[in-house]
Motif scaffolding. Structure first.
Motif, mmCIF file in Angstrom:
data_model
loop_
_atom_site.group_PDB
_atom_site.id
_atom_site.type_symbol
_atom_site.label_atom_id
_atom_site.label_comp_id
_atom_site.label_asym_id
_atom_site.label_seq_id
_atom_site.Cartn_x
_atom_site.Cartn_y
_atom_site.Cartn_z
ATOM 1 N N GLU A 1 0.842 -1.194 0.000
ATOM 2 C CA GLU A 1 0.000 0.000 0.000
ATOM 3 C C GLU A 1 0.872 1.235 0.000
ATOM 4 O OE1 GLU A 1 -2.582 0.005 3.406
ATOM 5 O OE2 GLU A 1 -3.852 -1.567 2.579
ATOM 6 N N VAL B 1 -3.687 3.642 -1.684
ATOM 7 C CA VAL B 1 -3.584 2.959 -2.978
ATOM 8 C C VAL B 1 -3.023 1.571 -2.702
ATOM 9 C CG1 VAL B 1 -2.578 3.005 -5.288
ATOM 10 C CG2 VAL B 1 -3.140 5.163 -4.134
ATOM 11 N N ARG C 1 -7.681 2.141 -6.085
ATOM 12 C CA ARG C 1 -7.575 3.509 -5.583
ATOM 13 C C ARG C 1 -8.983 4.037 -5.343
ATOM 14 N NH1 ARG C 1 -4.621 5.927 -9.685
ATOM 15 N NH2 ARG C 1 -2.744 5.240 -8.640
#
Length: 91
Positions: free
Chosen positions: A39, A59, A80
């Motif tokens: 991430e 993300v 996202r």
């Protein structure tokens, strides 16, 4: 790895890991996870991100081997703000 930002529809398992995705009008099965899931956090200090929830700034990256109608490839899938993309393909 060729870079893309192709929207994708992704089906996940009970652990939120991708198992199948559709992009470019074709469906691909995820055969295996190639790299570790990771991430990143979008820059919260920028004007466009100020005040956004942490979840919207996170993300998620998944590096998987996917089998498609014509071939297999290593694919980087990115989630996202709840939207999925194929970010890269290496075949």
């Amino acid at each position: 790895m060729r870079r893309y930002h192709q929207p994708a529809e992704v089906e996940v398992d009970e652990d939120s890991q991708p198992v199948r995705f559709t992009a470019w009008g074709r469906t691909y099965a995820v055969a295996e996870e190639v790299g570790s899931y990771w991430e990143e956090l979008l820059p919260w200090w920028t004007t466009e991100n100020l005040g956004k929830e942490l979840e919207k700034l996170t993300v998620r990256h998944f590096l998987v081997r996917a089998n498609g109608p014509q071939r297999s490839a290593v694919v980087e899938l990115v989630q996202r703000a709840g939207t999925w993309f194929v970010e890269g393909v290496e075949d």
